[in-house]
Motif scaffolding. Structure first.
Motif, PDB file in Angstrom:
ATOM      1  N   ALA A  36      30.878  33.341  29.748  1.00  0.00           N
ATOM      2  CA  ALA A  36      29.802  33.656  29.378  1.00  0.00           C
ATOM      3  C   ALA A  36      29.729  33.095  27.822  1.00  0.00           C
ATOM      4  O   ALA A  36      28.540  32.527  27.727  1.00  0.00           O
ATOM      5  N   GLY A  37      30.476  32.876  27.158  1.00  0.00           N
ATOM      6  CA  GLY A  37      30.511  32.420  25.679  1.00  0.00           C
ATOM      7  C   GLY A  37      30.482  30.999  25.954  1.00  0.00           C
ATOM      8  O   GLY A  37      29.304  30.327  25.286  1.00  0.00           O
ATOM      9  N   HIS A  39      28.939  29.302  28.610  1.00  0.00           N
ATOM     10  CA  HIS A  39      27.639  29.132  29.196  1.00  0.00           C
ATOM     11  C   HIS A  39      26.613  29.245  28.359  1.00  0.00           C
ATOM     12  O   HIS A  39      25.575  28.382  28.170  1.00  0.00           O
ATOM     13  N   LYS A  40      26.716  30.081  27.343  1.00  0.00           N
ATOM     14  CA  LYS A  40      25.569  30.204  26.370  1.00  0.00           C
ATOM     15  C   LYS A  40      25.770  28.887  25.334  1.00  0.00           C
ATOM     16  O   LYS A  40      24.671  28.527  25.011  1.00  0.00           O
ATOM     17  N   THR A  43      24.040  26.023  27.166  1.00  0.00           N
ATOM     18  CA  THR A  43      22.641  26.084  27.423  1.00  0.00           C
ATOM     19  C   THR A  43      22.160  26.023  26.204  1.00  0.00           C
ATOM     20  O   THR A  43      21.010  25.387  26.196  1.00  0.00           O
ATOM     21  N   ARG A  44      22.517  26.443  24.822  1.00  0.00           N
ATOM     22  CA  ARG A  44      21.954  26.343  23.744  1.00  0.00           C
ATOM     23  C   ARG A  44      21.885  24.800  23.193  1.00  0.00           C
ATOM     24  O   ARG A  44      20.896  24.228  22.791  1.00  0.00           O
TER      25      ARG A  44
END
Length: 63
Positions: A36-37, A39-40, A43-44
């Motif tokens: 999750a970290g 991926h975030k 994406t940013r």
């Protein structure tokens, strides 16, 4: 024109790749929280890149 067309193609390809990445992460619930970290962050960074590419397009020549 070629540079602007290339920028459009790149934006479309990146958008498609990010959609595929999102679907892949959703498809693996066992690893969703593990990545999750990262991926975030990805994406940013890609969103910032896409905004920068969109900002530059008006300055590309149509030769």
């Amino acid at each position: 024109m070629a540079a602007r067309y290339g920028a459009n193609q790149a934006v479309d390809a990146i958008d498609q790749a990010m959609n595929q990445l999102g679907e892949a992460v959703d498809g693996m619930p066992f690893a969703k929280f593990r990545f999750a970290g990262r991926h975030k962050a990805v994406t940013r960074a890609v969103a910032n890149l896409l905004v920068a590419m969109q900002d530059v397009k008006p300055y590309l020549k149509d030769d």
